[in-house]
Design an enzyme around this catalytic site. Sequence first.
Site, PDB file in Angstrom:
ATOM      1  N   SER A 199      57.577 -25.896   8.340  1.00 54.56           N
ATOM      2  CA  SER A 199      58.482 -26.059   7.210  1.00 54.56           C
ATOM      3  C   SER A 199      58.748 -27.543   6.942  1.00 54.56           C
ATOM      4  O   SER A 199      58.969 -28.323   7.860  1.00 54.56           O
ATOM      5  CB  SER A 199      59.798 -25.346   7.519  1.00 54.56           C
ATOM      6  OG  SER A 199      60.694 -25.525   6.452  1.00 54.56           O
ATOM      7  N   LYS A 210      59.585 -24.827   2.685  1.00 58.31           N
ATOM      8  CA  LYS A 210      60.683 -25.760   2.955  1.00 58.31           C
ATOM      9  C   LYS A 210      62.004 -24.999   3.086  1.00 58.31           C
ATOM     10  O   LYS A 210      62.257 -24.056   2.341  1.00 58.31           O
ATOM     11  CB  LYS A 210      60.781 -26.751   1.790  1.00 58.31           C
ATOM     12  CG  LYS A 210      61.955 -27.724   1.860  1.00 58.31           C
ATOM     13  CD  LYS A 210      61.723 -28.811   2.877  1.00 58.31           C
ATOM     14  CE  LYS A 210      62.964 -29.684   3.084  1.00 58.31           C
ATOM     15  NZ  LYS A 210      62.774 -30.621   4.219  1.00 58.31           N
ATOM     16  N   ASN A 248      66.718 -21.969  10.131  1.00 54.59           N
ATOM     17  CA  ASN A 248      66.621 -23.328  10.674  1.00 54.59           C
ATOM     18  C   ASN A 248      67.969 -23.739  11.257  1.00 54.59           C
ATOM     19  O   ASN A 248      68.884 -24.105  10.521  1.00 54.59           O
ATOM     20  CB  ASN A 248      66.189 -24.292   9.563  1.00 54.59           C
ATOM     21  CG  ASN A 248      66.098 -25.733  10.041  1.00 54.59           C
ATOM     22  OD1 ASN A 248      66.384 -26.035  11.196  1.00 54.59           O
ATOM     23  ND2 ASN A 248      65.703 -26.623   9.147  1.00 54.59           N
ATOM     24  N   CYS A 281      67.805 -28.644  12.266  1.00 57.05           N
ATOM     25  CA  CYS A 281      67.513 -29.854  11.494  1.00 57.05           C
ATOM     26  C   CYS A 281      68.324 -31.020  12.051  1.00 57.05           C
ATOM     27  O   CYS A 281      69.544 -30.942  12.123  1.00 57.05           O
ATOM     28  CB  CYS A 281      67.828 -29.657  10.010  1.00 57.05           C
ATOM     29  SG  CYS A 281      67.510 -31.167   9.070  1.00 57.05           S
ATOM     30  N   GLY A 307      54.667 -35.649  14.483  1.00 61.48           N
ATOM     31  CA  GLY A 307      53.309 -36.169  14.616  1.00 61.48           C
ATOM     32  C   GLY A 307      52.825 -36.080  16.054  1.00 61.48           C
ATOM     33  O   GLY A 307      53.523 -35.534  16.921  1.00 61.48           O
ATOM     34  N   GLY A 364      51.907 -29.346  11.113  1.00 59.15           N
ATOM     35  CA  GLY A 364      53.030 -30.039  10.478  1.00 59.15           C
ATOM     36  C   GLY A 364      52.605 -31.315   9.780  1.00 59.15           C
ATOM     37  O   GLY A 364      51.852 -31.287   8.794  1.00 59.15           O
TER      38      GLY A 364
HETATM   39  C1  LIG Z   1      58.947 -34.791   6.134  1.00 56.56           C
HETATM   40  C2  LIG Z   1      59.327 -33.680   7.063  1.00 56.56           C
HETATM   41  C3  LIG Z   1      60.220 -32.701   6.628  1.00 56.56           C
HETATM   42  C4  LIG Z   1      60.588 -31.657   7.471  1.00 56.56           C
HETATM   43  N1  LIG Z   1      61.437 -30.687   7.011  1.00 56.56           N
HETATM   44  C5  LIG Z   1      61.740 -29.633   7.815  1.00 56.56           C
HETATM   45  C6  LIG Z   1      62.523 -28.539   7.346  1.00 56.56           C
HETATM   46  O1  LIG Z   1      62.936 -28.460   6.190  1.00 56.56           O
HETATM   47  N2  LIG Z   1      62.816 -27.541   8.219  1.00 56.56           N
HETATM   48  C7  LIG Z   1      62.343 -27.554   9.519  1.00 56.56           C
HETATM   49  O2  LIG Z   1      62.638 -26.626  10.267  1.00 56.56           O
HETATM   50  N3  LIG Z   1      61.588 -28.552   9.972  1.00 56.56           N
HETATM   51  C8  LIG Z   1      61.269 -29.584   9.158  1.00 56.56           C
HETATM   52  N4  LIG Z   1      60.456 -30.582   9.637  1.00 56.56           N
HETATM   53  C9  LIG Z   1      59.949 -30.499  11.020  1.00 56.56           C
HETATM   54  C10 LIG Z   1      58.585 -29.803  11.069  1.00 56.56           C
HETATM   55  O3  LIG Z   1      58.652 -28.489  10.577  1.00 56.56           O
HETATM   56  C11 LIG Z   1      58.049 -29.766  12.500  1.00 56.56           C
HETATM   57  O4  LIG Z   1      58.899 -28.970  13.285  1.00 56.56           O
HETATM   58  C12 LIG Z   1      57.952 -31.149  13.117  1.00 56.56           C
HETATM   59  O5  LIG Z   1      57.512 -32.069  12.172  1.00 56.56           O
HETATM   60  C13 LIG Z   1      57.004 -31.173  14.329  1.00 56.56           C
HETATM   61  O6  LIG Z   1      55.693 -30.845  13.958  1.00 56.56           O
HETATM   62  P1  LIG Z   1      54.545 -31.934  13.621  1.00 56.56           P
HETATM   63  O7  LIG Z   1      54.583 -32.916  14.761  1.00 56.56           O
HETATM   64  O8  LIG Z   1      53.282 -31.162  13.577  1.00 56.56           O
HETATM   65  O9  LIG Z   1      54.920 -32.544  12.347  1.00 56.56           O
HETATM   66  C14 LIG Z   1      60.064 -31.611   8.799  1.00 56.56           C
HETATM   67  C15 LIG Z   1      59.167 -32.600   9.221  1.00 56.56           C
HETATM   68  C16 LIG Z   1      58.778 -33.619   8.378  1.00 56.56           C
HETATM   69  C17 LIG Z   1      57.789 -34.652   8.860  1.00 56.56           C
END
Ligand SMILES: Cc1cc2nc3c(=O)[nH]c(=O)nc-3n(C[C@H](O)[C@H](O)[C@H](O)COP(=O)(O)O)c2cc1C
Lengths: 306, 266
Positions: A22, A46, A132, A135, A220, A268
Amino acid sequence: MSASLAVNLGGIQMKNPLNTASGTFGFGWQFEGFYDVSCLGAITTKGCAKEAWPGNDQPRMADVYGGMINSVGLQNPGVRGLVEQCGSYLAELRERDCQVICQVAGHSIDDYVAAVELFEELAPFASGLEINISCPNIACGGIAMGSTPEGAAEVIRAVRPRTKRPLLVKMAPARVPEIAKALEAEGADALTLINSIPGMAIDVRTRRSKLSKPTGGLSGPLCHAIAVRMVWEASQAVSIPICGVGGVTSGEDVAEFILAGATAVSIGSQNLFEPDCAPRILAELEAWVAEQGVRDINDLRGALEC
Amino acid sequence: MGAPTPSAGRLANALVRENELVSGEIYRILLEAPELAQALHEGQFVNVSVGGEAKQLTRIPLSFTQVDEQEGTVELVYALIGPGTRQLSRVEKGETLSVLGPLGNGWNLSAPLHRVLLVSGGTGTAPIIAAAMALAKMGVDADVVVGARSSDLLWGIDALEAKVQGEVIAATDDGSAGEKGFASEPALALLAKHDYDLVLVCGPEPLMKVVSAKAISLGIACQVSLERTMACGFGACSTCAVKTVHAMKGACMDGPVFDASEVIFP
Ligand SMILES: Cc1cc2nc3c(=O)[nH]c(=O)nc-3n(C[C@H](O)[C@H](O)[C@H](O)COP(=O)(O)O)c2cc1C
Ligand code: FES
């Protein structure tokens, strides 16, 4: 005969384990110019609240070693806005055999309940709802409620009776085994972890945070090894399915989550860096499953040997 | 009603034809990317991926200055501002880079135009050069003010003088080239002197704020091109927020060019 990749994420039947995290995948349509989004087992939209939220001030992101830090603050169009802007697309995506998981955001228990009720009323296309409670970028709600077993349980106790759809919970990277048990006890169908990790990035010349707020959420590749450990801990603690999230850039990263006990895995931030990464990661996953010589990917879940 | 329209941005592997120091900390890179060169419209940008730099996993958003459709090339100009652009400066001729584009909306030059004022500061000069080239092709008069901190960071003057039908004024904060002071000063003087039907500004926010406020008070249409840190460039992450009188918008899809009257400057 190629192996079966189909999995069941707490009642959501996915043709393969790949999902999207998300906030890193918009509402899905943003990626249709890069590849056929329906190649994914599911997408997660989202986080949306009962009403639109404007989000935080800019700057909202900065680059950090091995990833990025963000402070979007859950800017979202509200459940009605989501349905108006992309309801027909999401309904059509489901017809293309891709599950649609809608994430739910809130500042209070009443907010979460109201948003779930709106999804029930307006979003028949939702295959499941993901709450969620993790956050890191909003003052109340989010991680403030989801960082203790009691707080997390309270939210799920309130929303569980409002929907018969599969209910997932997005967890923070903290106190994972205890909170996972509390969520399972309240009737959560699956757990998604981890959300971004609270962090900071400072511009040393100006002595200011690189974001409009002091702290933000790290995401990341830097998250991956931490996320794999937490998914493994959760899978030891509960028997409901887990969706692994954190730093996935390759099929190998997906495979690690599956061996650690994940049923599904979300891509993500990599979606943002490499917008056409999903088909590549899926092909790499298929190659790994073939190489392991199993007929069914479910045989590899939790197959970590140690 | 179907889905909202995805970005027109596409991924391509672009061959690096040239990558050279222009002055001070300013570099110019020439990429061979024929489809991109065809598709780009002045004021749009591309997102460039650099490999091998762990501090820069997001793509670097860069506005283009010029395209050559026959050659299939796109020219980008960038300043060394961090690990990502430093890594980009090390890329050699003959290597390939993953580029995503065209991104964003670009300048709107569709109204009947007679005389246009262009104002830039720092790397904001790139989209201003693109606009100047387009206006020159359209036969529209344009005056340009280009600002920089000091002479070694001032660039683009020659390219502009060769093309525009109008004045080109340089300004530096320290007076080491052109007029001493911010670009806003000669810009406000020109606004008082000539009848413009459009003003385009790209540079630091204080510059955009001052010049656009004056243009609006004179009843002249004004567009600003905003810079934001951004993680995707195609509407998926909401990191590129722009506060407007209507709502929160995104620099990557709704912008980077906005009608100045719509933007709430800090
Ligand atoms: C720009 C951005 C916006 C995000 N918005 C949300 C969100 O609305 N709800 C949520 O649960 N996680 C949100 N996340 C977290 C991601 O869903 C994920 O849990 C986190 O980035 C770890 O995964 P990744 O390392 O593959 O990005 C967001 C991450 C990023 C980078
Ligand atoms: S940069 Fe991702 S939405 Fe604009």
